[in-house]
Scaffold this motif. Structure first.
Motif, PDB file in Angstrom:
ATOM      1  N   LEU A   1      21.155  74.935 -33.888  1.00 59.35           N
ATOM      2  CA  LEU A   1      20.903  73.849 -32.789  1.00 59.35           C
ATOM      3  C   LEU A   1      22.141  73.431 -32.055  1.00 59.35           C
ATOM      4  CD1 LEU A   1      18.685  71.579 -35.263  1.00 59.35           C
ATOM      5  CD2 LEU A   1      18.009  72.692 -33.297  1.00 59.35           C
ATOM      6  N   LEU A   2      23.284  73.359 -32.794  1.00 59.30           N
ATOM      7  CA  LEU A   2      24.622  73.145 -32.347  1.00 59.30           C
ATOM      8  C   LEU A   2      24.819  73.854 -31.080  1.00 59.30           C
ATOM      9  CD1 LEU A   2      26.911  71.296 -31.845  1.00 59.30           C
ATOM     10  CD2 LEU A   2      27.934  72.686 -33.821  1.00 59.30           C
ATOM     11  N   THR A   3      24.840  75.198 -31.415  1.00 58.71           N
ATOM     12  CA  THR A   3      25.318  76.391 -30.538  1.00 58.71           C
ATOM     13  C   THR A   3      24.092  76.382 -29.178  1.00 58.71           C
ATOM     14  OG1 THR A   3      25.917  77.652 -32.285  1.00 58.71           O
ATOM     15  CG2 THR A   3      25.656  78.858 -30.106  1.00 58.71           C
ATOM     16  N   SER A   4      23.157  76.177 -29.535  1.00 62.71           N
ATOM     17  CA  SER A   4      22.033  76.062 -28.280  1.00 62.71           C
ATOM     18  C   SER A   4      22.028  74.853 -27.411  1.00 62.71           C
ATOM     19  CB  SER A   4      20.658  75.950 -29.083  1.00 62.71           C
ATOM     20  OG  SER A   4      20.268  77.195 -29.731  1.00 62.71           O
ATOM     21  N   ILE A   5      22.407  73.693 -27.851  1.00 62.18           N
ATOM     22  CA  ILE A   5      22.581  72.619 -26.913  1.00 62.18           C
ATOM     23  C   ILE A   5      23.900  72.755 -26.198  1.00 62.18           C
ATOM     24  CG2 ILE A   5      20.982  70.954 -28.321  1.00 62.18           C
ATOM     25  CD1 ILE A   5      23.584  69.602 -29.405  1.00 62.18           C
TER      26      ILE A   5
END
Length: 322
Positions: free
Chosen positions: A163-167
């Motif tokens: 999630l963190l890497t994607s956003i």
């Protein structure tokens, strides 16, 4: 590709890591210092893993968690430190990191640091059962439950990291390629974006809070029960032993969560202080953890003494043959 200003997003192929701002004459001292500390991280954590795996007396849930803890410490230090060492190496001029390398570094670092947070919560629960329900400890903290807790920690770390890497990498980067840090982290990458970050910051804060708050609540509640149970122990020796068992864990929790709280839940106003906080969990904590858990633990010291004794015997036998 040169740096570009304005509001037009850039399709970047690489980034520049600014690193920690030191005076140039200190660089020749920093490289051997980082190298020595990193070697200590490797030796300390590999030794802990080796001792726990080879000594049958350490085949308990607490040491199962400690072994995984050493694996995580070793992993996220290895993700960050070698690149940081290359940056401060005065023989090397390269401070660039590819876009794919930056994505990978952020993903792996987030994976291991979040996993460690959940693992610390599992270790607090383990200490709670050991001290508050000692007669049921071996039943409640079964091998199956310990495996599930560790697997669950990695699963939560993986989901959070995705999630963190994607956003983070869906943000349009347009101001500069220079990341004001010594590794790819979400907050320094935010500063490169030219879009409105209000929604991103809200999602980022919610994600960070959903990771930090549940784990810290488990730790606090566990230790409230632990302190209550320890104070009911009549013997001074018994209370001392119980507190000694938990103090190492509390020390690690304080350092890690203190640094993480400063990094991710406070206003992003002091980049250089954030870099120093990052050093706490990339170098300081991983090198101290094996020392804390080994020097304060009678079982680990005894296992280490036993291994060293065997090595000495083998070495003496070898000399005799020669």
């Amino acid at each position: 590709m040169g740096d570009k200003g304005g509001d037009n997003p850039l399709e970047m192929t690489d980034f520049i890591l600014v690193g920690i701002r030191f005076r140039p004459e200190l660089h020749s001292l920093l490289f051997p210092l980082f190298l020595i500390v990193y070697v200590m991280v490797l030796l300390g954590n590999l030794s802990m893993i080796g001792i726990i795996v080879t000594d049958p007396r350490l085949n308990t849930s607490m040491y199962f968690f400690l072994g995984n803890f050493s694996v995580i410490d070793l992993s996220y230090s290895t993700v960050i430190v070698p690149k940081a060492m290359a940056m401060i190496n005065f023989w090397s001029e390269s401070k660039s990191i590819s876009f794919a390398g930056c994505v990978t570094q952020l993903f792996l670092f987030a994976l291991f640091i979040v996993t460690e947070g959940f693992l610390l919560a599992a270790m607090a629960y383990d200490r709670f059962i050991a001290i508050c329900n000692p007669l049921l400890y071996s039943v409640q903290m079964s091998t199956r439950l310990c495996t599930q807790l560790v697997a669950g920690s990695y699963f939560c770390g993986c989901i959070s990291s995705v999630l963190l890497t994607s956003i983070t990498f869906t943000l349009p980067f347009c101001a500069s390629r220079a990341i004001d840090h010594f590794y790819c982290d979400s907050r320094p990458l935010q500063r490169l974006s030219c879009s409105d970050l209000s929604a991103y910051k809200m999602v980022f804060f919610s994600l960070s809070s959903s990771i930090i708050l549940p784990t810290i609540i488990v730790i606090i509640v566990s230790y409230m029960y632990i302190v209550s149970a320890v104070l009911k122990i009549r013997s001074t020796e018994g209370r001392k032993k119980a507190f000694s068992t938990c103090s190492s864990h509390l020390g690690v929790v304080s350092v890690l969560y203190g640094a993480v709280f400063f990094m991710y839940l406070t206003p992003d106003r002091y980049p250089e202080l954030s870099k120093l906080a990052s050093l706490c969990y990339t170098l300081v904590t991983p090198v101290l953890n094996p020392l804390i858990y080994s020097l304060r633990n009678k079982d680990v010291k005894e296992a280490l003494r036993k291994i060293l004794k065997k090595k000495i015997v083998v070495f003496n036998s070898f000399l005799t043959v020669i």
